[in-house]
Motif scaffolding. Structure first.
Motif, PDB file in Angstrom:
ATOM      1  N   ALA A 293       7.613   3.472   5.327  1.00 35.25           N
ATOM      2  CA  ALA A 293       9.152   3.552   6.611  1.00 35.25           C
ATOM      3  C   ALA A 293       9.730   4.535   5.741  1.00 35.25           C
ATOM      4  O   ALA A 293      10.074   5.908   6.273  1.00 35.25           O
ATOM      5  N   LEU A 294      10.295   4.449   4.488  1.00 37.66           N
ATOM      6  CA  LEU A 294      11.397   5.155   4.379  1.00 37.66           C
ATOM      7  C   LEU A 294      10.508   6.315   3.743  1.00 37.66           C
ATOM      8  O   LEU A 294      11.159   7.317   3.700  1.00 37.66           O
ATOM      9  N   ALA A 295       9.599   5.801   3.279  1.00 40.58           N
ATOM     10  CA  ALA A 295       8.683   7.162   2.897  1.00 40.58           C
ATOM     11  C   ALA A 295       7.970   8.180   3.835  1.00 40.58           C
ATOM     12  O   ALA A 295       8.926   9.862   3.805  1.00 40.58           O
ATOM     13  N   LYS A 296       7.936   7.780   4.847  1.00 41.52           N
ATOM     14  CA  LYS A 296       6.960   8.404   6.132  1.00 41.52           C
ATOM     15  C   LYS A 296       8.622   9.787   6.554  1.00 41.52           C
ATOM     16  O   LYS A 296       9.177  10.523   6.622  1.00 41.52           O
ATOM     17  N   SER A 297      10.118   8.840   6.518  1.00 42.80           N
ATOM     18  CA  SER A 297      11.071   9.342   6.665  1.00 42.80           C
ATOM     19  C   SER A 297      11.818  10.357   6.138  1.00 42.80           C
ATOM     20  O   SER A 297      12.268  11.613   6.535  1.00 42.80           O
ATOM     21  N   ALA A 298      11.035  10.859   5.234  1.00 43.27           N
ATOM     22  CA  ALA A 298      11.344  11.668   3.789  1.00 43.27           C
ATOM     23  C   ALA A 298      10.312  12.447   3.395  1.00 43.27           C
ATOM     24  O   ALA A 298      11.000  13.477   3.071  1.00 43.27           O
ATOM     25  N   GLY A 299       8.995  12.744   5.067  1.00 39.67           N
ATOM     26  CA  GLY A 299       8.283  13.717   4.783  1.00 39.67           C
ATOM     27  C   GLY A 299       7.397  13.368   3.217  1.00 39.67           C
ATOM     28  O   GLY A 299       6.569  14.171   2.379  1.00 39.67           O
ATOM     29  N   PHE A 300       6.788  12.113   2.799  1.00 40.67           N
ATOM     30  CA  PHE A 300       5.738  12.470   2.014  1.00 40.67           C
ATOM     31  C   PHE A 300       4.585  10.234   2.314  1.00 40.67           C
ATOM     32  O   PHE A 300       5.293  10.160   3.282  1.00 40.67           O
ATOM     33  N   THR A 301       3.683  11.121   1.541  1.00 39.66           N
ATOM     34  CA  THR A 301       2.996  10.197   2.516  1.00 39.66           C
ATOM     35  C   THR A 301       2.577   8.949   1.099  1.00 39.66           C
ATOM     36  O   THR A 301       3.174   9.637   0.277  1.00 39.66           O
ATOM     37  N   ILE A 302       2.409   7.844   1.192  1.00 42.38           N
ATOM     38  CA  ILE A 302       1.862   6.334   0.215  1.00 42.38           C
ATOM     39  C   ILE A 302       0.671   6.596   0.056  1.00 42.38           C
ATOM     40  O   ILE A 302       0.052   6.597   0.543  1.00 42.38           O
ATOM     41  N   ASP A 303       0.209   7.313  -1.677  1.00 43.44           N
ATOM     42  CA  ASP A 303      -0.956   7.445  -1.907  1.00 43.44           C
ATOM     43  C   ASP A 303      -1.743   6.041  -2.340  1.00 43.44           C
ATOM     44  O   ASP A 303      -2.858   5.765  -2.381  1.00 43.44           O
ATOM     45  N   ARG A 304      -0.467   5.462  -3.639  1.00 46.26           N
ATOM     46  CA  ARG A 304      -1.051   3.945  -4.362  1.00 46.26           C
ATOM     47  C   ARG A 304       0.336   2.814  -4.058  1.00 46.26           C
ATOM     48  O   ARG A 304       1.303   3.707  -4.648  1.00 46.26           O
ATOM     49  N   THR A 305       0.205   2.043  -4.536  1.00 44.24           N
ATOM     50  CA  THR A 305       0.913   1.351  -4.787  1.00 44.24           C
ATOM     51  C   THR A 305       0.379  -0.059  -5.191  1.00 44.24           C
ATOM     52  O   THR A 305      -0.402  -0.165  -5.943  1.00 44.24           O
ATOM     53  N   TRP A 306       0.988   0.169  -6.613  1.00 45.88           N
ATOM     54  CA  TRP A 306       0.393  -0.959  -7.184  1.00 45.88           C
ATOM     55  C   TRP A 306       1.760  -2.398  -7.608  1.00 45.88           C
ATOM     56  O   TRP A 306       2.812  -1.519  -7.026  1.00 45.88           O
ATOM     57  N   THR A 307       1.501  -3.219  -7.811  1.00 45.96           N
ATOM     58  CA  THR A 307       2.567  -4.467  -7.912  1.00 45.96           C
ATOM     59  C   THR A 307       1.971  -5.198  -9.236  1.00 45.96           C
ATOM     60  O   THR A 307       0.571  -5.307  -9.975  1.00 45.96           O
ATOM     61  N   ASP A 308       2.483  -6.558  -9.604  1.00 44.06           N
ATOM     62  CA  ASP A 308       2.645  -7.736 -10.722  1.00 44.06           C
ATOM     63  C   ASP A 308       1.524  -8.520  -9.617  1.00 44.06           C
ATOM     64  O   ASP A 308       1.626  -9.254  -8.779  1.00 44.06           O
ATOM     65  N   PRO A 309       0.920  -9.010 -10.395  1.00 38.20           N
ATOM     66  CA  PRO A 309       0.265 -10.584 -10.084  1.00 38.20           C
ATOM     67  C   PRO A 309       0.944 -11.403  -9.180  1.00 38.20           C
ATOM     68  O   PRO A 309       0.619 -11.969  -8.060  1.00 38.20           O
ATOM     69  N   GLU A 310       2.269 -11.284  -8.636  1.00 40.42           N
ATOM     70  CA  GLU A 310       3.213 -12.261  -8.439  1.00 40.42           C
ATOM     71  C   GLU A 310       3.991 -11.467  -6.749  1.00 40.42           C
ATOM     72  O   GLU A 310       4.303 -12.266  -6.489  1.00 40.42           O
TER      73      GLU A 310
END
Ligand code: AVJ
Length: 322
Positions: A293-310
């Motif tokens: 929602a934050l990305a969209k509200s500022a004119g961005f799209t999420i291309d990729r998300t990385w996270t840690d195992p936990e």
């Protein structure tokens, strides 16, 4: 009246005036609050570095691990020849992970309000990356409107690590990202580090460490007011307070008066009731939907998300929405 002061003193005098006005306004307000940026004087910055080393404070080491793992892929997504623009540049190891993975950057543009930090960082990077063009910008990235003309032409990759976005209330986070979107342009992209919602105990402990470093960080603001504004805070009569507010999804941080007392700040008396709090920071925690929602509200799209195992922390790659 200040015109004959050397440049550095003039800057310090205007910084002090800004601090004085913010504190007087913040203590006159109800509820009382002082903006988080004032936590970072020289001592505050040292204490924050110590926080990053604490066993309970998982954020820094987790994000660094994610960046180490995703840097190569990130470099591929960004493509060759872009200008890396860091908002609120630290001297940190995180930037170097990106620089190492992107040997063909057009330039590195660190933005920071502290001339001193900026010059020190630029000097070290020029020494360690002799082929890198370093173009420091001394500015508050919350109000910056343009980048150096010599990075025109290169696609721009923004970098805002550390979950610093969490310090901003949602509307401010959106307006910061909108501004970044405008600054980075239609071919722009952004790498954002975001702390994720999780078990309340884990969050609580990260802001209530057993060594008391976070408490010292909060109470350093009182010491700074004593030093710079001639205030009379007795730090033994105030306490750090931090807790997770699950409804708002944020850590809230305050200093709390342990007794009824009156403190003088910049020549004015301020009465504190026993138990009264002064707000110093929020640290918002996001979930996937919130980041989207934050990305969209500022004119961005999420291309990729990385996270840690936990699943403690996320690094997201945003692209300017067409
Ligand atoms: C620098 C804003 C990301 O919110 O975790 C850490 C600041 N304050 N412990 C955070 C902070 C107390 C930190 N940020």
């Amino acid at each position: 009246m200040n015109v004959s002061l050397p440049v550095l003193d003039r800057v310090e005098a205007s910084d002090r005036e800004e601090f004085r006005e913010a504190v007087l306004a913040g203590l006159a307000r109800s509820p009382r609050a002082i903006p988080p940026k004032f936590l970072y004087d020289v001592r505050g910055a040292e204490l924050f570095d110590a926080i990053c080393e604490l066993p309970e404070y998982y954020l820094t080491r987790t994000e660094t691990g994610i960046l180490a793992d995703c840097a190569a892929e990130l470099a591929r997504l960004a493509g060759p020849g872009c200008a890396l623009v860091e908002f609120g540049s630290g001297s940190s190891v995180k930037t170097r992970l990106l620089l190492d993975a992107m040997p063909d950057l057009a330039a590195y543009v660190p933005i920071d309000v502290s001339r001193h930090h900026l010059d020190a960082t630029a000097a070290k990077l020029r020494r360690d990356y002799p082929r890198l063009r370093v173009e420091p910008v001394c500015a508050d990235y919350m109000v910056l409107e343009s980048l150096p003309a010599d990075v025109n032409g290169a696609p721009r990759l923004g970098f805002f690590p550390g979950s610093t976005i969490g310090n901003l209330e949602p509307e401010d986070a959106t307006s910061f990202l909108c501004r970044a979107r405008a600054l980075l342009g239609d071919r722009g992209a952004m790498v954002l580090g975001v702390d994720l919602r999780k078990d309340a105990r884990r969050l609580h402990d990260a802001y209530n460490d057993s060594a008391g470093v976070t408490a010292a960080f909060t109470l350093n603001l009182l010491r700074r007011m004593n030093r710079e504004l001639g205030a009379t805070f007795d730090t033994a009569r105030f306490a750090h307070e931090a807790f997770y507010n699950p409804v708002e999804g944020r850590i809230e941080i305050y200093f709390r008066s342990l007794a009824a007392q009156t403190v003088t700040v910049a020549g004015r008396p301020f009465a504190f009731a026993a138990g009264e709090r002064v707000h110093t920071e929020y640290s918002y925690k996001y979930d996937d939907a919130g980041i989207g929602a934050l990305a969209k509200s500022a004119g961005f799209t999420i291309d990729r998300t990385w996270t840690d195992p936990e699943g403690l922390f996320a690094v997201v790659y945003l692209e300017a929405a067409p």
